[in-house]
Design a protein around this motif. Structure first.
Motif: not given
Length: 793
Positions: A428-433, A480-484, A488-490, A507-510
């Protein structure tokens, strides 16, 4: 005559043991037992020899007989040896009981035996636990009689449809040995058909064992071993290679240099592999030579680098992989940077188990037992793996293997094939700021194959931060986590040595990417710079985000950091001028540099009074639900944004009024808040000029509670507007409230002024809370503004 025959068998057995000819010794002891079957000492020797010859069932029977007859403890080691053979037979519970029994009764002084019992008890416990939990999807099958014989087949490696392997089925024609000894030759098989002896270049030899095939990646060299008998069961081997020409013809045999091939020790089981990390060709092999300090360390794995000029570097002992036990049959899998090998040390199922160690940054990781069904309680060796990690071959002397007769049940190795089906691993890849570490919904996470960078899957979550993937074991991946509007975080992720039973959280941080917006305000017509304007920045892409407000009393320029990929509304307000708005779209790919936007304001003498009366709307029972207090600590902005976020809830509850409620929220609630900011900015400018004012405010409620409660609620709403005045622009109006230059007069009418047709029923929430009519009654109205007098500036 009987005595002479009996003694002859005993002598023959003892002589065979000296030559390590366990098969003959076992046969002679068996013949002797025909004369004295109750001889406990003879039974014990028979069991020991069977154990050395890997005839574990015979050994178990012998030890059980001796223990049952040994009332005087004449054979104190029998229980220990029984535990060993039961461990080899996979009878782990019985083995454990006998190890523990021996441990409790042993009175000898050999600390090595005590430590070995402790070690094997740990191994047996691990085996019991492993067998109970094993859930491998791998299918293991023994190759047919076209490949396997009643002798030993080993060292299989597949190249396309061709299987190269070694077989110990051939008789040594040397007349000095009686009976003839067997030797191995290298064979090949197409599509698992009957193996054929390789005649290329005369690589095989009728008098010596030739085995252990390994090719260089370019197929321009073949490495192998030539072995000679040191005893009846033990061989000494040396490493050789042959060059292969463009026609595939093998050249002359070339022994490796003496610092690799030592005459006193064995060098065997070569494996050639390309090392991508160091861009070099390595030859892995096994030797029993002592360590540099002279320590005897059994069989160890070494490697030497094959130089481009054909030379070899000094061999390196893989100390991080090797133990004080024996490590044999290395195979380096280039695609996964994994070394596979067999070892008789560490926690294991049997004698030799197959292990692996993943190499990262030139360092080998922990030794991982491959477990069942690849490993068994017997010896499992010579593991090789296809490039795609889906097919493996190995040799084993497990009971399914061929053997000539019962006495040699575990003498011989057969080749097995395993279909490697990767275990499924949930990630489970979680995305954070990045800066705030807050959850970041609305992101997309892409999954790529590590080595090839080929895309596999993409998961986008518009409302949450979870991105669940089902991965395969024994692979390398990239997330690779992406958001406009974000960098991106890899993340690299390897499923080697990962427990498939657990869900892995990553955890991926953008990090936000900003566009710097510079706003300049001018008077329309004269183009003069206008100081003292208020700029309001609204996020149209995410209306729940609070607006950004700035006043510059000393100049006309403003700077804002805006997120990429969004639309913004920029409004300029100044007392005495008509407000003006522009739209900015930061999703434009051409915005690579700072933005500059100019706003021109036209004069408007009605700016202070033009929006009066001003209506500010509230959610039901806000601020501070279920309270009779006459005050609140919250300001109107604190209630405005949560109220706006519930727009869709109101529309869902009153679908018959959805269109009207949409207009109400967007025009009246949102418009009232915007007009309030215009009004407060104009008021601040007038107060700054020395003027004094009295502000009249009324609080309204819908008729959902009694008058006493509603009067208190109305006063709290007025109080929240007072707090808004005090908090406006970081307290810019507070000084005027404190010195009396600005006063507030409030009247809370509660339910008294609400129209009679609005429901006051607690049970009719769709009418008393969510209806348009009730919503319009929950407000504070700034009804009047009176100028009192002009204070001297």
């Amino acid at each position: 005559m009987k005595a002479q025959t009996f003694k002859a068998y005993l002598d023959a057995a003892e002589n065979a043991l000296i030559e390590e000819d366990y098969y003959s010794a076992l046969t002679y002891y068996g013949n002797a037992l025909q004369f004295e079957e109750d001889n406990a000492e003879l039974r014990y020797k028979y069991a020991e020899t069977a154990q050395e010859f890997h005839s574990y069932s015979l050994a178990e029977q012998g030890y059980l007989y001796v223990i049952a007859q040994d009332s005087t403890n004449e054979f104190p080691m029998a229980t220990y040896r029984l535990a060993q053979v039961q461990q080899k037979l996979g009878k782990y519970e019985e083995s454990k009981r006998n190890y523990e029994l021996f441990q409790s009764e042993y009175t000898g002084r050999d600390e090595g035996i005590r430590k070995n019992v402790e070690k094997e008890l740990l191994s047996v416990d691990w085996a019991i636990d492993h067998i109970a939990k094993v859930g491998s999807q791998n299918k293991v099958e023994r190759l047919s009689e076209d490949i396997n014989t009643t002798y030993s087949e080993f060292g299989a490696i597949k190249d396309g449809d061709t299987l190269y392997f070694s077989s110990l089925r051939f008789e040594d024609v040397n007349p000095d040995f009686d009976p003839n000894r067997t030797v191995a030759k290298i064979l090949k098989s197409g599509n698992y058909s009957a193996g054929e002896v390789i005649e290329n270049g005369g690589i095989n030899n009728n008098n010596r064992t030739v085995a252990h095939t390994s090719f260089t990646p370019d197929k321009d060299q073949i490495y192998y071993t030539i072995c000679e008998y040191k005893t009846a069961s033990d061989l000494t081997c040396q490493l050789y290679y042959r060059n292969i020409d463009s026609a595939g013809i093998y050249g002359e045999p070339m022994p490796l240099p003496n610092f690799i091939n030592s005459p006193q020790y064995t060098s065997t089981q070569p494996n050639v592999a390309y090392d991508a990390e160091n861009d070099e060709l390595r030859l892995y092999y096994v030797s029993d030579k002592p360590l540099a300090d002279g320590t005897e360390n059994g069989l160890d794995i070494y490697y030497t680098v094959i130089r481009e000029n054909g030379g070899f570097t000094e061999p390196v002992n893989l100390r991080s992989v090797n133990t004080m036990g024996n490590e044999i049959t290395p195979f380096y899998h280039t695609a996964s940077n994994t070394l596979f090998f067999s070892s008789d040390a560490d926690l294991r199922l049997g004698g030799y188990d197959i292990f692996k160690s993943v190499r990262t940054n030139n360092s080998y990781g922990q030794r991982i037992n491959l477990g069942a069904p690849v490993n068994s309680s017997y010896n499992d060796v010579y593991y090789t793996l296809s490039v795609d990690s889906r097919e493996a071959h190995f040799s084993s002397n497990r009971l399914e293997s061929n053997y000539i007769d019962g006495i040699v049940e575990a003498c011989c190795y057969d080749i097995y094939r395993a279909d490697i089906k990767p275990n499924k691993i949930i990630v489970n890849a979680l995305t954070f700021e990045e800066l705030s570490r807050d959850s970041l919904p609305g992101s997309m996470v892409r999954l790529l194959d590590g080595p090839t960078m080929d895309p596999i899957e993409a998961v986008e979550n518009f409302t949450g931060i979870d991105h669940v993937f089902e991965l395969e074991s024994e692979r390398e991946y990239i997330f690779i986590a992406e958001k406009p509007g974000y960098i991106p975080d890899t993340m690299m992720f390897s499923t080697y040595n990962v427990n498939p039973a657990d869900t892995i959280i990553k955890k991926l941080f953008l990090e936000k990417t900003f566009v710097t917006l510079n706003v300049e305000v001018f008077e329309r017509g004269s183009n003069d710079e206008l100081a003292g304007a208020l700029i309001i920045v609204e996020d149209l892409s995410d209306p729940d985000n609070p607006s950004i407000q700035k006043i510059n009393y000393n100049g006309n320029d403003f700077e804002f950091n805006l997120e990429r990929g969004k639309q913004y509304k920029i409004t300029a307000i100044k007392d005495g001028y008509e407000k003006s708005s522009i739209l900015v779209d930061t999703s434009d790919p051409n915005f690579n540099e700072d933005l500059i936007r100019k706003i021109y304001l036209s004069k408007d003498n009605t700016a202070l009074y033009g929006n009066l009366p001003l209506e500010l709307y509230f959610d039901n029972d806000e601020p501070d639900k279920a309270s009779f207090r006459l005050y609140t600590l919250r300001n109107y902005t604190d209630t405005y944004y949560p109220y706006m976020s519930r727009k869709n809830t109101f529309k869902e509850q009153r679908q018959d009024q959805a269109a009207q409620l949409e207009d109400f929220f967007e025009k009246e609630v949102k418009g009232g808040y915007a007009d309030m900011l215009v009004f407060l900015n104009a008021l601040l400018n007038r107060l700054s000029a020395g003027e004094s004012y009295e502000l009249s405010v009324m609080g309204y409620t819908s008729p959902r509670s009694n008058n006493k409660y509603n009067l208190a609620l109305g006063r709290r709403r007025v109080f929240s507007v007072k707090n808004e005045l005090r908090d406006y622009q970081a307290g810019a109006l507070s000084q005027y409230l404190d010195n009396g230059q600005l006063t507030i007069k409030d009247v809370s009418f509660g339910e008294e002024l609400a129209p009679g047709f609005i429901s006051d029923s607690i049970g009719e929430e769709d009418k008393s809370i969510y209806s348009l009519e009730a919503s319009k009654e929950r407000k504070v109205m700034i009804v009047d503004l009176k100028q009192i007098n002009n204070l001297p500036k």
